[in-house]
Write a protein that holds these residues in place. Structure first.
Motif, PDB file in Angstrom:
ATOM      1  N   SER A  71      47.465  37.132  43.503  1.00 24.68           N
ATOM      2  CA  SER A  71      46.296  36.286  43.791  1.00 24.68           C
ATOM      3  C   SER A  71      45.354  36.973  44.771  1.00 24.68           C
ATOM      4  O   SER A  71      44.127  36.806  44.684  1.00 24.68           O
ATOM      5  CB  SER A  71      46.743  34.932  44.345  1.00 24.68           C
ATOM      6  N   CYS A  72      45.888  37.757  45.704  1.00 25.85           N
ATOM      7  CA  CYS A  72      45.054  38.501  46.654  1.00 25.85           C
ATOM      8  C   CYS A  72      44.082  39.408  45.916  1.00 25.85           C
ATOM      9  O   CYS A  72      42.875  39.418  46.193  1.00 25.85           O
ATOM     10  CB  CYS A  72      45.946  39.302  47.596  1.00 25.85           C
ATOM     11  N   THR A 116      38.511  40.287  43.637  1.00 22.37           N
ATOM     12  CA  THR A 116      37.653  40.576  42.486  1.00 22.37           C
ATOM     13  C   THR A 116      36.608  39.483  42.289  1.00 22.37           C
ATOM     14  O   THR A 116      35.413  39.765  42.101  1.00 22.37           O
ATOM     15  CB  THR A 116      38.504  40.711  41.216  1.00 22.37           C
ATOM     16  N   VAL A 117      37.040  38.226  42.346  1.00 19.13           N
ATOM     17  CA  VAL A 117      36.119  37.104  42.139  1.00 19.13           C
ATOM     18  C   VAL A 117      35.104  37.019  43.266  1.00 19.13           C
ATOM     19  O   VAL A 117      33.923  36.730  43.038  1.00 19.13           O
ATOM     20  CB  VAL A 117      36.906  35.789  42.004  1.00 19.13           C
ATOM     21  N   MET A 118      35.520  37.301  44.495  1.00 16.77           N
ATOM     22  CA  MET A 118      34.588  37.281  45.623  1.00 16.77           C
ATOM     23  C   MET A 118      33.543  38.385  45.489  1.00 16.77           C
ATOM     24  O   MET A 118      32.383  38.204  45.880  1.00 16.77           O
ATOM     25  CB  MET A 118      35.351  37.418  46.939  1.00 16.77           C
ATOM     26  N   THR A 119      33.943  39.526  44.936  1.00 16.85           N
ATOM     27  CA  THR A 119      32.977  40.586  44.674  1.00 16.85           C
ATOM     28  C   THR A 119      31.946  40.142  43.651  1.00 16.85           C
ATOM     29  O   THR A 119      30.738  40.374  43.807  1.00 16.85           O
ATOM     30  CB  THR A 119      33.700  41.850  44.170  1.00 16.85           C
ATOM     31  N   GLN A 166      51.022  45.453  33.138  1.00 15.36           N
ATOM     32  CA  GLN A 166      50.261  44.335  33.685  1.00 15.36           C
ATOM     33  C   GLN A 166      49.600  44.715  34.999  1.00 15.36           C
ATOM     34  O   GLN A 166      48.423  44.415  35.239  1.00 15.36           O
ATOM     35  CB  GLN A 166      51.199  43.138  33.908  1.00 15.36           C
ATOM     36  N   GLN A 167      50.355  45.405  35.866  1.00 11.91           N
ATOM     37  CA  GLN A 167      49.818  45.841  37.148  1.00 11.91           C
ATOM     38  C   GLN A 167      48.655  46.808  36.954  1.00 11.91           C
ATOM     39  O   GLN A 167      47.610  46.684  37.607  1.00 11.91           O
ATOM     40  CB  GLN A 167      50.929  46.507  37.960  1.00 11.91           C
ATOM     41  N   LEU A 168      48.809  47.759  36.053  1.00 13.15           N
ATOM     42  CA  LEU A 168      47.780  48.778  35.845  1.00 13.15           C
ATOM     43  C   LEU A 168      46.491  48.198  35.278  1.00 13.15           C
ATOM     44  O   LEU A 168      45.395  48.570  35.703  1.00 13.15           O
ATOM     45  CB  LEU A 168      48.307  49.873  34.906  1.00 13.15           C
ATOM     46  N   THR A 169      46.608  47.290  34.316  1.00 11.07           N
ATOM     47  CA  THR A 169      45.421  46.767  33.637  1.00 11.07           C
ATOM     48  C   THR A 169      44.801  45.594  34.374  1.00 11.07           C
ATOM     49  O   THR A 169      43.626  45.640  34.775  1.00 11.07           O
ATOM     50  CB  THR A 169      45.772  46.352  32.205  1.00 11.07           C
ATOM     51  N   MET A 170      45.587  44.532  34.577  1.00 11.61           N
ATOM     52  CA  MET A 170      45.048  43.296  35.126  1.00 11.61           C
ATOM     53  C   MET A 170      44.804  43.363  36.627  1.00 11.61           C
ATOM     54  O   MET A 170      43.848  42.771  37.141  1.00 11.61           O
ATOM     55  CB  MET A 170      45.999  42.128  34.810  1.00 11.61           C
ATOM     56  N   PHE A 171      45.658  44.115  37.344  1.00 10.17           N
ATOM     57  CA  PHE A 171      45.585  44.087  38.798  1.00 10.17           C
ATOM     58  C   PHE A 171      45.145  45.418  39.420  1.00 10.17           C
ATOM     59  O   PHE A 171      45.282  45.605  40.620  1.00 10.17           O
ATOM     60  CB  PHE A 171      46.935  43.652  39.387  1.00 10.17           C
ATOM     61  N   PHE A 172      44.636  46.337  38.593  1.00 10.88           N
ATOM     62  CA  PHE A 172      44.042  47.552  39.149  1.00 10.88           C
ATOM     63  C   PHE A 172      42.773  47.969  38.406  1.00 10.88           C
ATOM     64  O   PHE A 172      41.683  47.980  38.983  1.00 10.88           O
ATOM     65  CB  PHE A 172      45.032  48.708  39.148  1.00 10.88           C
ATOM     66  N   ILE A 182      34.617  45.820  40.769  1.00  7.12           N
ATOM     67  CA  ILE A 182      34.150  46.155  42.117  1.00  7.12           C
ATOM     68  C   ILE A 182      33.114  47.274  42.074  1.00  7.12           C
ATOM     69  O   ILE A 182      32.069  47.202  42.733  1.00  7.12           O
ATOM     70  CB  ILE A 182      35.356  46.540  43.009  1.00  7.12           C
ATOM     71  N   LEU A 183      33.380  48.324  41.305  1.00  7.87           N
ATOM     72  CA  LEU A 183      32.429  49.431  41.202  1.00  7.87           C
ATOM     73  C   LEU A 183      31.117  48.969  40.581  1.00  7.87           C
ATOM     74  O   LEU A 183      30.025  49.319  41.060  1.00  7.87           O
ATOM     75  CB  LEU A 183      33.037  50.558  40.376  1.00  7.87           C
ATOM     76  N   TYR A 184      31.193  48.178  39.526  1.00 12.58           N
ATOM     77  CA  TYR A 184      29.989  47.701  38.846  1.00 12.58           C
ATOM     78  C   TYR A 184      29.155  46.799  39.757  1.00 12.58           C
ATOM     79  O   TYR A 184      27.938  47.009  39.927  1.00 12.58           O
ATOM     80  CB  TYR A 184      30.385  46.941  37.581  1.00 12.58           C
TER      81      TYR A 184
END
Length: 345
Positions: free
Chosen positions: A125-126, A131-134, A210-216, A223-225
């Motif tokens: 969730s962190c 991501t959503v705050m960005t 899952q970690q690589l795609t959804m959480f990284f 964030i970059l965009y």
């Protein structure tokens, strides 16, 4: 250890498991990892206790200032509140893991499942709240006019509920797989166990993907965009202190990239063909994971104390003038369309 008879030691305090013998099953224990376990016992506990202390003080202070001085029901403050809660959920599990790495798991099978689940819920969730705050900052700065009409409280509630649901669902495999088992030299361990090696390996690899795609990769792209377009927007305004805002954004992006990239590179290497019990790779996993975990505990500062209002609240709380060093930049940016502070207010 014979592959035809494998003993699994599980605590019967919660799940009702006892020592069981499985015939014609593949070996349940994935790796002995003796050297990695020793390395973890030496390196991890101090780091976890340190991060726990700093995160508890920092996030606790932000939560206190938020509840005492701020109106909670605003878009930005609700996101900050959720981010702090996710960080605190993650943080409260660290003493358990610190003690575990220096000793063995003494808290029982049920607590192994609960602590690991709470840990990953806060962890996942962190990242999603960051991501959503960005995305929210992107809307507020780049599309300020339309965002004023669309950034309603219902938008925060829907986004927050979605993030918590995704985090809970992503943690279900951890709750199912995690349990206690007896190790010959390390004592009682809390890790994936209770299933055949093939099943554990399959679920572990799915967790890595899952970690690589959804959480990284997804958060990194967002964030970059978003920050790239925010920087472009700032340079097209009459903002006096735009350089400071750009430096702040650069620090946020670099912090995310530096903290999370090594951890995910190691995860990618673990997915590649090779020796899954490689001690060098497992030791690198310990180090890079700790760097990533540290980011989860410091990120609220980027979204609070970069703005004048939280420094003002801290000044009021301590009875000092913490804002004196910032008066010049604050007063000079009042006539500008944006300021470094308003990016995160």
């Amino acid at each position: 250890m014979s592959s035809n008879s494998v003993e699994i030691h599980l605590s019967n305090s919660t799940m009702g498991f006892s020592t069981t013998t499985y015939e014609d099953e593949t070996i349940v224990y994935m790796c002995s990892n003796d050297e990695s376990i020793k390395f973890g016992a030496a390196a991890v506990p101090f780091f976890y206790y340190t991060v726990f202390t700093l995160s508890l003080l920092g996030n606790g202070l932000i939560l206190f200032l938020l509840l005492k001085y701020e109106k909670i029901k605003t878009v930005t403050n609700l996101f900050i509140l959720n981010l702090v809660i996710s960080d605190l959920l993650f943080t409260i599990t660290l003493p358990f893991w610190a003690f575990y790495h220096s000793n063995e798991w003494v808290f029982g099978n049920g607590m192994c499942k609960v602590v690991s689940s709470v840990f990953f819920i806060g962890f996942f969730s962190c990242i999603l709240f960051l991501t959503v705050m960005t995305m929210d900052r992107y809307l507020a700065v780049v599309h300020a006019v339309s965002a004023a009409r669309t950034r309603k409280l219902i938008y925060v509630y829907v986004a927050s509920i979605a993030i918590w649901v995704i985090s809970f669902v992503s943690t279900v495999p951890k709750f199912v797989l995690y349990g206690t088992r007896k190790h010959d030299s390390a004592g009682i361990l809390c890790e994936e166990t209770g299933f055949s090696a093939d099943k554990i390996d399959t679920w572990r690899r799915l967790g890595y993907y899952q970690q690589l795609t959804m959480f990284f990769l997804f958060p990194l792209i967002v964030i970059l965009y978003c920050y790239t377009l925010i920087v472009v927007k700032l340079f097209n305004t009459k903002m006096h202190n735009k350089d400071k805002a750009v430096k702040l954004i650069s620090v946020i992006v670099l912090a995310f990239f530096i903290c999370w990239t090594p951890y995910n590179v190691v995860i990618f290497l673990r997915l590649s063909p090779g020796d899954p019990c490689n001690d060098y790779l497992n030791n690198a996993f310990y180090i890079c994971r700790n760097i990533a975990y540290f980011h989860c505990c410091i990120n609220p500062f980027f979204y609070t104390f970069v703005g004048t209002k939280f420094r003002r609240h801290l000044s009021a709380l301590l009875g000092t003038n913490c804002l004196s060093m910032f008066r010049r930049s604050s007063s000079s940016s009042r006539t500008s369309e944006y300021s470094p502070q308003t990016i995160y207010e």
